[in-house]
Enzyme design. Structure first.
Site, mmCIF file in Angstrom:
data_model
loop_
_atom_site.group_PDB
_atom_site.id
_atom_site.type_symbol
_atom_site.label_atom_id
_atom_site.label_comp_id
_atom_site.label_asym_id
_atom_site.label_seq_id
_atom_site.Cartn_x
_atom_site.Cartn_y
_atom_site.Cartn_z
ATOM 1 N N ASP A 24 5.658 6.227 2.696
ATOM 2 C CA ASP A 24 5.468 5.021 3.711
ATOM 3 C C ASP A 24 5.123 5.662 5.163
ATOM 4 O OD1 ASP A 24 5.837 3.620 1.348
ATOM 5 O OD2 ASP A 24 7.334 2.515 2.179
ATOM 6 N N GLU A 72 3.922 0.891 1.830
ATOM 7 C CA GLU A 72 4.476 -0.507 1.416
ATOM 8 C C GLU A 72 3.332 -1.382 1.819
ATOM 9 O OE1 GLU A 72 8.153 -1.330 2.895
ATOM 10 O OE2 GLU A 72 8.158 -3.414 2.410
ATOM 11 N N LYS A 129 2.620 0.190 -2.919
ATOM 12 C CA LYS A 129 3.790 -0.476 -3.680
ATOM 13 C C LYS A 129 4.339 -1.712 -3.075
ATOM 14 C CE LYS A 129 7.200 2.656 -1.067
ATOM 15 N NZ LYS A 129 7.855 1.521 -0.409
ATOM 16 N N VAL A 157 9.967 7.569 5.393
ATOM 17 C CA VAL A 157 10.623 6.671 6.219
ATOM 18 C C VAL A 157 10.670 5.281 5.520
ATOM 19 C CG1 VAL A 157 10.004 7.534 8.379
ATOM 20 C CG2 VAL A 157 8.556 5.583 7.493
ATOM 21 N N THR A 158 11.575 4.586 5.517
ATOM 22 C CA THR A 158 12.884 4.935 6.355
ATOM 23 C C THR A 158 14.080 5.440 5.403
ATOM 24 O OG1 THR A 158 13.916 2.875 6.293
ATOM 25 C CG2 THR A 158 12.737 3.323 8.061
ATOM 26 N N CYS A 162 13.248 2.470 2.108
ATOM 27 C CA CYS A 162 12.385 2.919 0.903
ATOM 28 C C CYS A 162 12.574 4.365 0.300
ATOM 29 C CB CYS A 162 10.927 2.912 1.533
ATOM 30 S SG CYS A 162 10.532 1.061 1.832
#
Ligand code: TIU
Length: 222
Positions: A24, A72, A129, A157-158, A162
């Protein structure tokens, strides 16, 4: 076989059976105006890891290793965003709302893209995701298994959201995972430290940790 100085003990892996998983590294988390800031966070903390991430990504590409980038991301109709996730708390903008970088945390929007410094290259896996974990409601396990992957190197991150969720999911699925400490960051430095400590505690109960220098040294010595 590569052996890397790690905590709580050495991490051994075959590059051909190992994937670099970058969690991410999206504008939504790293730049102002995205999801991270809408939650009330100071997003400026996160960009400090970008140079180390670039060095590792460059070395891993040179080796010909598998790279997985996750994002994400929700569908435009938010059918994969549970109301509990959208409605929780009191953010300035909710998932799906229009923000300065397009709709918050929605696939295809400018803010949802991976930052240019770590842009995916042709042939690398880019995986959207809907959850915090990279395995939940995604084909990741099948993709890794098809390629004979048994070991994972994590960045991104973070750390405690995640990244840690994905490492725990990987651990329960039988992968050996290592977190690159200077290639992951949190909006809360104390949470990063706690996550790193708990991942490697109890004899690597979730996985290993190491600095990117240790990985780069091990790759060079090969
Ligand atoms: N809020 C926070 O720290 N993280 C997330 O919502 N997602 C990820 O960690 N990618």
């Amino acid at each position: 076989m590569i052996e890397l100085a790690a905590q709580p003990f050495a991490f051994r892996f075959e590059p051909a059976h190992t994937a670099l998983v970058i969690i991410d590294m999206q504008r939504d988390f790293i730049e102002p105006g995205g999801f991270g800031e809408s939650l009330g966070n100071d997003v400026s903390l996160l960009e400090a890891i970008v140079p180390a991430c670039r060095r590792v990504l460059g070395a891993w590409r040179e080796l010909g290793g598998l790279v997985v980038h996750t994002r994400e991301a929700h569908r435009a109709d938010l059918s994969d965003c549970p109301p509990a996730k959208r409605n929780r708390g009191n953010p300035t903008l909710r998932i799906g709302d229009d923000g300065p970088m397009g709709r918050i945390l929605v696939a295809g929007e400018p803010g949802n893209q991976i930052i240019p410094a770590l842009a995916p290259a042709a042939g690398e896996i880019v995986l959207d995701k809907p959850g915090k974990g990279a395995f939940y409601a995604t084909p990741l396990q099948r993709m890794l298994d098809e390629r004979g992957i048994t070991h994972l190197l994590f960045m991104g991150v973070t750390t405690e959201v995640c990244v840690q969720t994905s490492m725990r999911e990987a651990n329960d699925r039988g992968y050996d995972s290592l977190l690159l400490e200077d290639c992951t960051e949190s909006y809360f430095p104390q949470f990063k430290q706690a996550a790193v400590d708990m991942i490697r505690a109890q004899g690597a109960i979730v996985g290993w940790t190491a600095g990117s220098k240790q990985l780069l040294a091990a790759l060079t010595a090969r």
